[in-house]
Design a protein around this motif. Sequence first.
Motif, mmCIF file in Angstrom:
data_model
loop_
_atom_site.group_PDB
_atom_site.id
_atom_site.type_symbol
_atom_site.label_atom_id
_atom_site.label_comp_id
_atom_site.label_asym_id
_atom_site.label_seq_id
_atom_site.Cartn_x
_atom_site.Cartn_y
_atom_site.Cartn_z
ATOM 1 N N VAL A 199 0.851 -1.180 0.000
ATOM 2 C CA VAL A 199 0.000 0.000 0.000
ATOM 3 C C VAL A 199 0.889 1.233 0.000
ATOM 4 O O VAL A 199 1.816 1.349 0.808
ATOM 5 N N THR A 200 0.617 2.157 -0.908
ATOM 6 C CA THR A 200 1.362 3.417 -0.986
ATOM 7 C C THR A 200 0.466 4.540 -0.510
ATOM 8 O O THR A 200 -0.691 4.641 -0.928
ATOM 9 N N LEU A 201 0.983 5.382 0.375
ATOM 10 C CA LEU A 201 0.226 6.506 0.901
ATOM 11 C C LEU A 201 0.884 7.815 0.463
ATOM 12 O O LEU A 201 2.102 7.930 0.451
ATOM 13 N N ARG A 202 0.050 8.781 0.138
ATOM 14 C CA ARG A 202 0.562 10.116 -0.179
ATOM 15 C C ARG A 202 -0.357 11.160 0.424
ATOM 16 O O ARG A 202 -1.575 10.996 0.440
ATOM 17 N N GLU A 203 0.237 12.223 0.941
ATOM 18 C CA GLU A 203 -0.549 13.324 1.470
ATOM 19 C C GLU A 203 -0.984 14.228 0.332
ATOM 20 O O GLU A 203 -0.182 14.551 -0.560
ATOM 21 N N VAL A 204 -2.231 14.641 0.359
ATOM 22 C CA VAL A 204 -2.802 15.448 -0.733
ATOM 23 C C VAL A 204 -3.648 16.565 -0.134
ATOM 24 O O VAL A 204 -4.064 16.489 1.026
ATOM 25 N N PRO A 205 -3.944 17.605 -0.907
ATOM 26 C CA PRO A 205 -4.909 18.604 -0.446
ATOM 27 C C PRO A 205 -6.305 17.993 -0.356
ATOM 28 O O PRO A 205 -6.606 16.995 -1.012
ATOM 29 N N TRP A 206 -7.169 18.607 0.443
ATOM 30 C CA TRP A 206 -8.548 18.121 0.567
ATOM 31 C C TRP A 206 -9.219 18.024 -0.799
ATOM 32 O O TRP A 206 -9.973 17.087 -1.054
ATOM 33 N N GLY A 207 -8.943 18.981 -1.673
ATOM 34 C CA GLY A 207 -9.594 19.016 -2.979
ATOM 35 C C GLY A 207 -8.911 18.196 -4.051
ATOM 36 O O GLY A 207 -9.281 18.314 -5.239
ATOM 37 N N ASP A 208 -7.937 17.378 -3.701
ATOM 38 C CA ASP A 208 -7.284 16.506 -4.676
ATOM 39 C C ASP A 208 -8.338 15.663 -5.396
ATOM 40 O O ASP A 208 -9.232 15.090 -4.754
ATOM 41 N N PRO A 209 -8.271 15.566 -6.726
ATOM 42 C CA PRO A 209 -9.320 14.842 -7.475
ATOM 43 C C PRO A 209 -9.514 13.402 -7.017
ATOM 44 O O PRO A 209 -10.652 12.914 -6.962
ATOM 45 N N ASP A 210 -8.425 12.702 -6.706
ATOM 46 C CA ASP A 210 -8.571 11.322 -6.254
ATOM 47 C C ASP A 210 -9.289 11.275 -4.907
ATOM 48 O O ASP A 210 -10.162 10.421 -4.677
ATOM 49 N N ALA A 211 -8.921 12.172 -3.986
ATOM 50 C CA ALA A 211 -9.577 12.200 -2.679
ATOM 51 C C ALA A 211 -11.053 12.554 -2.824
ATOM 52 O O ALA A 211 -11.913 11.961 -2.158
ATOM 53 N N VAL A 212 -11.364 13.516 -3.682
ATOM 54 C CA VAL A 212 -12.759 13.914 -3.899
ATOM 55 C C VAL A 212 -13.567 12.737 -4.447
ATOM 56 O O VAL A 212 -14.685 12.463 -3.997
ATOM 57 N N ALA A 213 -12.992 12.017 -5.421
ATOM 58 C CA ALA A 213 -13.702 10.877 -6.016
ATOM 59 C C ALA A 213 -13.936 9.779 -4.977
ATOM 60 O O ALA A 213 -15.015 9.161 -4.942
#
Length: 380
Positions: A199-213
Amino acid sequence: MSAEVLAGLTVDAVDWDHADAVRLRAEQQHEIDLRYAQPGRPPETGPDGLPVRDTRDQVDPDTLLATLVLRVDGVPAGHAAVRDLSGRDDYRGGLHPDATAEVKRVFVAAGFRGRGLSRTLMEAAEDAARAAGARHLILETGLMQPESLGLYLRMGYDPVESFGVWSSEPGSRCFGKWLVPDAVTGPDLGRTPAPRPAVTLREVPWGDPDAVALRRAMWAFLQERYPELVPDVEARGGHDAVDAERGRAALATFVATLDGRPVGCATLVAAGAGPRHLTADPVRGIGGLASAGTPDAPGFEMRSVFVDPDVRRAGVATSLVRRLEDEARGRGGRALFLATGFRQPEALRLYVGLGYRPVLPYPPHGTPDDPLLLYLGKPL
């Protein structure tokens, strides 16, 4: 007749009106009165000066399968009872199925706690229910009893829909356990876990497209399990509007990937501080913290934890939770909290397995008015 003898410990079957059983139930009721009293408002008392009892939940002795008293070196220390609910009103418009029993009045006196006696009582109650032919054991407790919630979760009880006279109480929580392993099957029974890729983890902004999806997929999942949430979300402008509002509290958001595909997300926020609706410790038994978050003892909350159902059991959720724990520690956090719905037993099993234990409602979940949530926490 003694049901169990272990180094001075006995669990005996007695009559419902046995003097020791009556006294222990009175002690339990007094403690419950104190826990559920409204702040600043003493319990209602009658002409005799004694607290007025709620008469809704009276036990008919004719329905009892067993009344149990636990003694330590002959001293009455605990109580539990089991009653038959087969074919009886469930107070939700139906009847309890055949071979359904309910455990009632589980209590260990204050001076005997911390020795595992509650588990001993519950195991004795399960044995009594099995001996009477019960296949499914259910029970009711409340959010102000986190120790009880933790015991039941650790013993393999899953939340069930509220039943009985407390079914309309938002602070009531009900649990069930199949006593006969073959009595229930599920999608995971007998399933061989898939090999776990990295499992690979990355920190992203709240509005990151992958996080939003992923959060949209989470909302689709939640709509199926909690349809009663939909009107409120729609009244607030729909999921995207609510999601944007929640994003303002985000401190760190992480996306998990497997083979380059986004499959999970989770977010860390600051747990609420300030006045609580109770003076009781919200993390009894998990570190003695005085509140979810204070300037001297910051606490954090995990939110929007979601894993694509197609890749569950691959360690994604565990990786996300561990990453949030590390992030909270790095920010000086002493505890991590979460609120999850009671119709997600798989999530509850995960959190309990990772060391999370039930706590009292915490800000912004300041009162037990939400009938859907369970609250857990872990010292860091």
